[in-house]
Design a protein around this motif. Sequence first.
Motif, mmCIF file in Angstrom:
data_model
loop_
_atom_site.group_PDB
_atom_site.id
_atom_site.type_symbol
_atom_site.label_atom_id
_atom_site.label_comp_id
_atom_site.label_asym_id
_atom_site.label_seq_id
_atom_site.Cartn_x
_atom_site.Cartn_y
_atom_site.Cartn_z
ATOM 1 N N ARG A 66 -73.284 -17.787 50.904
ATOM 2 C CA ARG A 66 -72.693 -17.427 49.614
ATOM 3 C C ARG A 66 -73.207 -16.067 49.175
ATOM 4 O O ARG A 66 -74.391 -15.764 49.328
ATOM 5 N N GLU A 67 -72.321 -15.278 48.635
ATOM 6 C CA GLU A 67 -72.717 -13.983 48.109
ATOM 7 C C GLU A 67 -72.968 -14.147 46.609
ATOM 8 O O GLU A 67 -72.100 -14.611 45.878
ATOM 9 N N ILE A 68 -74.159 -13.803 46.185
ATOM 10 C CA ILE A 68 -74.564 -14.005 44.793
ATOM 11 C C ILE A 68 -74.722 -12.649 44.110
ATOM 12 O O ILE A 68 -75.337 -11.735 44.664
ATOM 13 N N TYR A 69 -74.183 -12.578 42.923
ATOM 14 C CA TYR A 69 -74.290 -11.336 42.146
ATOM 15 C C TYR A 69 -75.473 -11.445 41.185
ATOM 16 O O TYR A 69 -75.500 -12.287 40.286
ATOM 17 N N ASP A 70 -76.468 -10.611 41.418
ATOM 18 C CA ASP A 70 -77.628 -10.514 40.532
ATOM 19 C C ASP A 70 -78.281 -9.157 40.788
ATOM 20 O O ASP A 70 -79.131 -9.027 41.667
ATOM 21 N N PRO A 71 -77.881 -8.148 40.037
ATOM 22 C CA PRO A 71 -78.409 -6.797 40.280
ATOM 23 C C PRO A 71 -79.919 -6.686 40.113
ATOM 24 O O PRO A 71 -80.540 -5.796 40.690
ATOM 25 N N SER A 72 -80.539 -7.624 39.381
ATOM 26 C CA SER A 72 -81.985 -7.535 39.166
ATOM 27 C C SER A 72 -82.789 -8.188 40.294
ATOM 28 O O SER A 72 -84.011 -8.049 40.327
ATOM 29 N N HIS A 73 -82.113 -8.856 41.226
ATOM 30 C CA HIS A 73 -82.815 -9.520 42.334
ATOM 31 C C HIS A 73 -83.338 -8.472 43.310
ATOM 32 O O HIS A 73 -82.658 -7.491 43.614
ATOM 33 N N PRO A 74 -84.569 -8.663 43.827
ATOM 34 C CA PRO A 74 -85.134 -7.661 44.745
ATOM 35 C C PRO A 74 -84.353 -7.491 46.047
ATOM 36 O O PRO A 74 -84.430 -6.430 46.669
ATOM 37 N N LEU A 75 -83.586 -8.490 46.471
ATOM 38 C CA LEU A 75 -82.809 -8.386 47.710
ATOM 39 C C LEU A 75 -81.394 -7.863 47.492
ATOM 40 O O LEU A 75 -80.634 -7.724 48.447
ATOM 41 N N ALA A 76 -81.033 -7.590 46.245
ATOM 42 C CA ALA A 76 -79.670 -7.146 45.943
ATOM 43 C C ALA A 76 -79.395 -5.780 46.563
ATOM 44 O O ALA A 76 -80.263 -4.912 46.596
ATOM 45 N N TYR A 82 -76.471 -10.273 46.880
ATOM 46 C CA TYR A 82 -77.353 -10.654 47.990
ATOM 47 C C TYR A 82 -76.851 -11.968 48.581
ATOM 48 O O TYR A 82 -76.077 -12.684 47.957
ATOM 49 N N ASP A 83 -77.260 -12.243 49.825
ATOM 50 C CA ASP A 83 -76.831 -13.463 50.513
ATOM 51 C C ASP A 83 -77.668 -14.643 50.053
ATOM 52 O O ASP A 83 -78.897 -14.618 50.135
ATOM 53 N N GLY A 84 -76.995 -15.692 49.577
ATOM 54 C CA GLY A 84 -77.674 -16.928 49.210
ATOM 55 C C GLY A 84 -77.762 -17.834 50.422
ATOM 56 O O GLY A 84 -77.800 -17.375 51.564
ATOM 57 N N SER A 85 -77.756 -19.121 50.212
ATOM 58 C CA SER A 85 -77.765 -20.070 51.333
ATOM 59 C C SER A 85 -76.384 -20.693 51.469
ATOM 60 O O SER A 85 -75.526 -20.536 50.600
ATOM 61 N N ASN A 86 -76.174 -21.419 52.553
ATOM 62 C CA ASN A 86 -74.915 -22.132 52.736
ATOM 63 C C ASN A 86 -75.102 -23.649 52.566
ATOM 64 O O ASN A 86 -74.333 -24.442 53.073
ATOM 65 N N VAL A 87 -76.129 -24.040 51.817
ATOM 66 C CA VAL A 87 -76.409 -25.454 51.564
ATOM 67 C C VAL A 87 -75.575 -25.928 50.384
ATOM 68 O O VAL A 87 -75.607 -25.316 49.311
ATOM 69 N N GLU A 88 -74.823 -27.009 50.587
ATOM 70 C CA GLU A 88 -74.073 -27.660 49.512
ATOM 71 C C GLU A 88 -74.814 -28.941 49.157
ATOM 72 O O GLU A 88 -74.941 -29.847 49.994
ATOM 73 N N LEU A 89 -75.317 -29.028 47.946
ATOM 74 C CA LEU A 89 -76.130 -30.181 47.551
ATOM 75 C C LEU A 89 -75.361 -31.495 47.628
ATOM 76 O O LEU A 89 -75.937 -32.528 47.983
ATOM 77 N N ILE A 90 -74.075 -31.488 47.342
ATOM 78 C CA ILE A 90 -73.271 -32.714 47.411
ATOM 79 C C ILE A 90 -73.257 -33.246 48.846
ATOM 80 O O ILE A 90 -73.406 -34.449 49.078
ATOM 81 N N ILE A 91 -73.089 -32.358 49.802
ATOM 82 C CA ILE A 91 -73.075 -32.765 51.216
ATOM 83 C C ILE A 91 -74.443 -33.296 51.627
ATOM 84 O O ILE A 91 -74.554 -34.305 52.329
ATOM 85 N N GLU A 92 -75.497 -32.633 51.180
ATOM 86 C CA GLU A 92 -76.855 -33.069 51.537
ATOM 87 C C GLU A 92 -77.163 -34.441 50.929
ATOM 88 O O GLU A 92 -77.785 -35.282 51.582
ATOM 89 N N ILE A 93 -76.740 -34.663 49.707
ATOM 90 C CA ILE A 93 -76.970 -35.967 49.080
ATOM 91 C C ILE A 93 -76.193 -37.052 49.816
ATOM 92 O O ILE A 93 -76.710 -38.154 50.043
ATOM 93 N N ALA A 94 -74.967 -36.747 50.219
ATOM 94 C CA ALA A 94 -74.174 -37.715 50.986
ATOM 95 C C ALA A 94 -74.833 -37.999 52.342
ATOM 96 O O ALA A 94 -74.880 -39.156 52.779
ATOM 97 N N ASP A 95 -75.336 -36.966 53.008
ATOM 98 C CA ASP A 95 -76.032 -37.153 54.282
ATOM 99 C C ASP A 95 -77.296 -37.985 54.100
ATOM 100 O O ASP A 95 -77.621 -38.841 54.937
#
Length: 126
Positions: A66-76, A82-95
């Motif tokens: 996921r691409e996250i918009y946060d100009p104040s983030h050090p990785l921006a 900056y690139d976030g993660s591709n973890v979907e919490l709903i899928i993880e909870i189902a798993d």
Amino acid sequence: MNDFSQALSIASSGLKAQSGRLRHVSENIANADTPGYHRKVVSFDLSADTGEVSLGRMTLDPAELREIYDPSHPLANETGHYDGSNVELIIEIADAREAQRSYEANLKMLDQARQMSSSLMDLLRR
């Protein structure tokens, strides 16, 4: 190998495999907000000889980060993304729920084999 010990062996292999799966699911949940984290996916291997299951290879989910918009983030970058993660919490909870149910089923199988063995010993004592 007799049927009781084979049943116990199969059930215990299922317990080990599901606990390993839960470990990976919990790592995914813990790193859901970690920039650049790719979700871990596990597979299972089945032994044709014994019927036992084991945790197979762990692979990284190839889904886009996921691409996250946060100009104040050090990785921006210069656009503020900056690139976030591709973890979907709903899928993880189902798993996690599926792994929990499979773990409980294997535990029930162990208990049934233990009860059958105990009943057989009671019959043999008479």
